[in-house]
Design a protein around this motif. Sequence first.
Motif, mmCIF file in Angstrom:
data_model
loop_
_atom_site.group_PDB
_atom_site.id
_atom_site.type_symbol
_atom_site.label_atom_id
_atom_site.label_comp_id
_atom_site.label_asym_id
_atom_site.label_seq_id
_atom_site.Cartn_x
_atom_site.Cartn_y
_atom_site.Cartn_z
ATOM 1 N N SER A 107 0.848 -1.202 0.000
ATOM 2 C CA SER A 107 0.000 0.000 0.000
ATOM 3 C C SER A 107 0.879 1.246 0.000
ATOM 4 O O SER A 107 2.023 1.220 0.484
ATOM 5 C CB SER A 107 -0.905 0.011 1.233
ATOM 6 O OG SER A 107 -0.139 0.294 2.390
ATOM 7 N N LEU A 108 0.341 2.333 -0.531
ATOM 8 C CA LEU A 108 1.102 3.592 -0.550
ATOM 9 C C LEU A 108 1.360 4.078 0.871
ATOM 10 O O LEU A 108 2.402 4.693 1.146
ATOM 11 C CB LEU A 108 0.351 4.649 -1.361
ATOM 12 C CG LEU A 108 0.238 4.347 -2.863
ATOM 13 C CD1 LEU A 108 -0.661 5.357 -3.554
ATOM 14 C CD2 LEU A 108 1.610 4.325 -3.530
ATOM 15 N N GLU A 109 0.431 3.805 1.796
ATOM 16 C CA GLU A 109 0.622 4.197 3.209
ATOM 17 C C GLU A 109 1.835 3.474 3.792
ATOM 18 O O GLU A 109 2.680 4.081 4.451
ATOM 19 C CB GLU A 109 -0.626 3.858 4.047
ATOM 20 C CG GLU A 109 -1.825 4.743 3.793
ATOM 21 C CD GLU A 109 -2.598 4.346 2.523
ATOM 22 O OE1 GLU A 109 -2.255 3.312 1.897
ATOM 23 O OE2 GLU A 109 -3.529 5.082 2.157
ATOM 24 N N PHE A 110 1.929 2.170 3.532
ATOM 25 C CA PHE A 110 3.071 1.386 4.015
ATOM 26 C C PHE A 110 4.370 1.932 3.433
ATOM 27 O O PHE A 110 5.379 2.068 4.125
ATOM 28 C CB PHE A 110 2.886 -0.090 3.621
ATOM 29 C CG PHE A 110 4.095 -0.939 3.917
ATOM 30 C CD1 PHE A 110 4.321 -1.426 5.195
ATOM 31 C CD2 PHE A 110 5.018 -1.239 2.916
ATOM 32 C CE1 PHE A 110 5.444 -2.210 5.471
ATOM 33 C CE2 PHE A 110 6.139 -2.019 3.182
ATOM 34 C CZ PHE A 110 6.354 -2.504 4.467
ATOM 35 N N LEU A 111 4.344 2.265 2.141
ATOM 36 C CA LEU A 111 5.556 2.770 1.492
ATOM 37 C C LEU A 111 5.947 4.144 2.022
ATOM 38 O O LEU A 111 7.136 4.464 2.098
ATOM 39 C CB LEU A 111 5.368 2.795 -0.023
ATOM 40 C CG LEU A 111 5.280 1.392 -0.666
ATOM 41 C CD1 LEU A 111 4.859 1.484 -2.118
ATOM 42 C CD2 LEU A 111 6.602 0.645 -0.538
ATOM 43 N N ARG A 112 4.965 4.976 2.415
ATOM 44 C CA ARG A 112 5.300 6.269 3.018
ATOM 45 C C ARG A 112 6.051 6.072 4.333
ATOM 46 O O ARG A 112 6.924 6.858 4.688
ATOM 47 C CB ARG A 112 4.026 7.094 3.281
ATOM 48 C CG ARG A 112 3.600 7.926 2.095
ATOM 49 C CD ARG A 112 2.271 8.629 2.319
ATOM 50 N NE ARG A 112 1.466 8.465 1.126
ATOM 51 C CZ ARG A 112 0.187 8.172 1.095
ATOM 52 N NH1 ARG A 112 -0.494 8.037 2.218
ATOM 53 N NH2 ARG A 112 -0.440 8.032 -0.040
ATOM 54 N N GLU A 113 5.688 5.017 5.063
ATOM 55 C CA GLU A 113 6.372 4.718 6.335
ATOM 56 C C GLU A 113 7.795 4.223 6.085
ATOM 57 O O GLU A 113 8.620 4.204 6.988
ATOM 58 C CB GLU A 113 5.584 3.652 7.112
ATOM 59 C CG GLU A 113 4.260 4.172 7.665
ATOM 60 C CD GLU A 113 3.335 3.043 8.100
ATOM 61 O OE1 GLU A 113 3.801 1.878 8.181
ATOM 62 O OE2 GLU A 113 2.153 3.334 8.355
ATOM 63 N N ASN A 114 8.053 3.805 4.842
ATOM 64 C CA ASN A 114 9.391 3.351 4.449
ATOM 65 C C ASN A 114 9.906 4.198 3.293
ATOM 66 O O ASN A 114 10.399 3.679 2.290
ATOM 67 C CB ASN A 114 9.338 1.873 4.055
ATOM 68 C CG ASN A 114 9.060 0.972 5.237
ATOM 69 O OD1 ASN A 114 9.963 0.633 5.992
ATOM 70 N ND2 ASN A 114 7.797 0.605 5.431
ATOM 71 N N ALA A 115 9.776 5.516 3.462
ATOM 72 C CA ALA A 115 10.102 6.435 2.360
ATOM 73 C C ALA A 115 11.569 6.344 1.935
ATOM 74 O O ALA A 115 11.909 6.678 0.807
ATOM 75 C CB ALA A 115 9.754 7.872 2.754
ATOM 76 N N HIS A 116 12.420 5.867 2.842
ATOM 77 C CA HIS A 116 13.846 5.742 2.507
ATOM 78 C C HIS A 116 14.108 4.558 1.578
ATOM 79 O O HIS A 116 15.155 4.482 0.934
ATOM 80 C CB HIS A 116 14.674 5.593 3.791
ATOM 81 C CG HIS A 116 14.314 4.412 4.623
ATOM 82 N ND1 HIS A 116 13.024 4.154 5.034
ATOM 83 C CD2 HIS A 116 15.076 3.387 5.116
ATOM 84 C CE1 HIS A 116 13.004 3.036 5.753
ATOM 85 N NE2 HIS A 116 14.230 2.550 5.813
ATOM 86 N N LEU A 117 13.141 3.630 1.485
ATOM 87 C CA LEU A 117 13.304 2.450 0.635
ATOM 88 C C LEU A 117 12.292 2.386 -0.508
ATOM 89 O O LEU A 117 12.438 1.594 -1.433
ATOM 90 C CB LEU A 117 13.186 1.167 1.477
ATOM 91 C CG LEU A 117 14.255 0.964 2.560
ATOM 92 C CD1 LEU A 117 13.894 -0.221 3.440
ATOM 93 C CD2 LEU A 117 15.632 0.765 1.934
ATOM 94 N N ARG A 118 11.248 3.239 -0.443
ATOM 95 C CA ARG A 118 10.158 3.100 -1.421
ATOM 96 C C ARG A 118 10.595 3.394 -2.849
ATOM 97 O O ARG A 118 9.980 2.937 -3.794
ATOM 98 C CB ARG A 118 8.966 3.993 -1.038
ATOM 99 C CG ARG A 118 9.205 5.497 -1.126
ATOM 100 C CD ARG A 118 7.948 6.273 -0.765
ATOM 101 N NE ARG A 118 8.189 7.717 -0.819
ATOM 102 C CZ ARG A 118 7.241 8.641 -0.694
ATOM 103 N NH1 ARG A 118 5.981 8.267 -0.497
ATOM 104 N NH2 ARG A 118 7.525 9.922 -0.761
ATOM 105 N N VAL A 119 11.684 4.148 -3.010
ATOM 106 C CA VAL A 119 12.145 4.485 -4.355
ATOM 107 C C VAL A 119 12.707 3.242 -5.062
ATOM 108 O O VAL A 119 12.962 3.253 -6.260
ATOM 109 C CB VAL A 119 13.181 5.640 -4.295
ATOM 110 C CG1 VAL A 119 14.529 5.187 -3.761
ATOM 111 C CG2 VAL A 119 13.322 6.318 -5.659
ATOM 112 N N ARG A 120 12.845 2.136 -4.327
ATOM 113 C CA ARG A 120 13.283 0.878 -4.956
ATOM 114 C C ARG A 120 12.125 0.128 -5.614
ATOM 115 O O ARG A 120 12.328 -0.915 -6.207
ATOM 116 C CB ARG A 120 13.959 -0.018 -3.912
ATOM 117 C CG ARG A 120 15.229 0.590 -3.336
ATOM 118 C CD ARG A 120 16.025 -0.462 -2.608
ATOM 119 N NE ARG A 120 17.088 0.118 -1.812
ATOM 120 C CZ ARG A 120 17.980 -0.601 -1.149
ATOM 121 N NH1 ARG A 120 17.917 -1.924 -1.190
ATOM 122 N NH2 ARG A 120 18.920 -0.015 -0.439
#
Length: 481
Positions: free
Chosen positions: A110-123
Motif C-alpha cells: 500500500s502507498l501508506e506502508f511505502l510512506r512509512e518506508n520512504a527511505h526504501l520506497r524508491v526501490r
Amino acid sequence: MKHTKIIDLLRSTNTLHEVTAKGWVRTFRNNQFIALNDGSTIHNIQCVVDFENTPEETLKRITTGAAVCVTGLLQESQGKGQTVEIQVSKIEILGDSNPEEYPIQPKKHSLEFLRENAHLRVRTNTFSAVMRVRSVLSFAVHSYFQERGFAYVNTPIITGSDAEGAGEMFKVTALPFDKTPRTEVGNVNYKEDFFGKETNLTVSGQLEAETYAMALGQVYTFGPTFRAENSNTSRHLAEFWMIEPEVAFNDLADNMDLAEDFIKYVIKFTVEKCEDDLKFLEGRLFEEEKSKPQAERSEMALLEKLNFVLENNFKRVSYTEAIDILRDSTPNKKGKFNYIIKEWGADLQSEHERFLVEKHFKCPVILFDYPANIKAFYMRLNDNTEPGKETVRAMDILFPGIGEIVGGSQREERYDVLVQKMHALGIEEEELWWYLDTRKFGSAVHSGFGLGFERLVLFVTGMTNIRDVIPYPRTPQNAEF
C-alpha cells in the motif's frame, strides 16, 4: 570494475560480448533468473545464473534488495519480456539484504506502508518512475527559462516578510525556549534574536523576485517554500517547491500566455523523455481506478490526458462568468457541492474548480479578474470596477484532477494604490519599505505567477496524493527521515 547502465544494455543492438552490470536484485526465480535493476530505467535486465556451477552459499545471498555485480555474455533473450539478457559467468554480492527484515518484498504494497518506508520506497517501480519523472520535469523547468533568457534568482529561505499575508509561517529563532527574553510588556524580545527581528521560513520568493525583475527584466525562482498550515489533505505539504517567474513590462494577458506556454513545454519535454516511466504509471493508474465507482474514474488515460493539455488552448474565463456558471449548475442547485455558491465574491473551492474543468469546459481553464478582497495585496486593482465589486488582475490555472495548479497576477505597480491596500490590510510600510522602493524608482507594469512543483508532478505522473511525489514529505505531525 567498470560497468554499463542497465538502460544502455537494454537498448544495445550489439550482442555476444562480455558486459558488467551492477544493481539491486528485484527477484530471484528458480535459483537461476535474477531480475536486476540499477535505477536507470523502469525495466529490469534478466541475468541467467549457472546455478549448478555457482556455490550454494552465493545463491543463498541472492535475495530481494541485495546489491550485486554480474559479469557475463550479453545475448538475445531466450524468454519473453526482454530482448537481451546476461548469461552470468561471474557474480559478486556487494551488499546483503536479509529477506526476513527487508520490507520491500516483491508483492503489492500500500502507498501508506511505502510512506512509512520512504527511505526504501524508491526501490519500487512506482516510486522510481515518479522520481525519474520529477527529475526530468525539474530539468525542463530550467531549460524553458534558460532558453528564453530568464535569469535564475535564488531568493532567501529565511525572510522577515509574509508574501501571502496568511500568517501560516514557521518561525526561525535562535532564542532559548526556557529563558526566552521578554520586553517590558511581556512580549518576546526579538531584538535579542539572531537576526535582531522576527523571521520565518519563506512561503514564496515572489516579492524578492519582483525586485530583480525590475532590473534584469525576466527572472525565475525555483526553490523550497514552507507553510505551517495544519492541513492533512492529499493536496497539501508543509515543505514544497515553487516555480515563480516575474517579468517586467508583462501585463495579465502576457502572464497567461507565458504560463500556458511554460506548462505545455515542460509536459511535452517530459512526455518525450519519460515514455517508459509514463507508460508504466498509466498502467498503474488504470489498475488503481478499476476499484473506483465508474463516476469517479478518469475519463482519459494518463498519456491521453497529458496530450489533451498539449493539444488544447486553455479556456480563459472571468471569475464573474465562472460564478454565473457555477450558480446555475446542477450540482449547485441540487446541493451536491459541499460549498454552495450563492453570490458573487465567494472564494472558489477545489470542487468548483474541478467542475469547471472536468464537467463544464472539459479543458484546462484560466480564471481571471478575481474579487479584490479574496486575493493578495500585491495584485493590481482593475480600473473602472463598481464599488463593492472591485476586482484585481489575478489569474489561476485550473487542471483536471488537481484544481488550481498556477496562481498569478499583474502586480500593483502604482505606489499610492499599493500603500493604500497595505494600510487596509494592516501591513506596515516599514516591513516592506524595500518592496515599495521599486514602485518609487522606475516602476512599470510587471507580472508573475507561482506554480507548485509537486502539483505539476502529481498531474504528470497520475499519482493522487502529493506525499507520493516528493522524496520525503513534511506534513502535520510528520517530519520522519
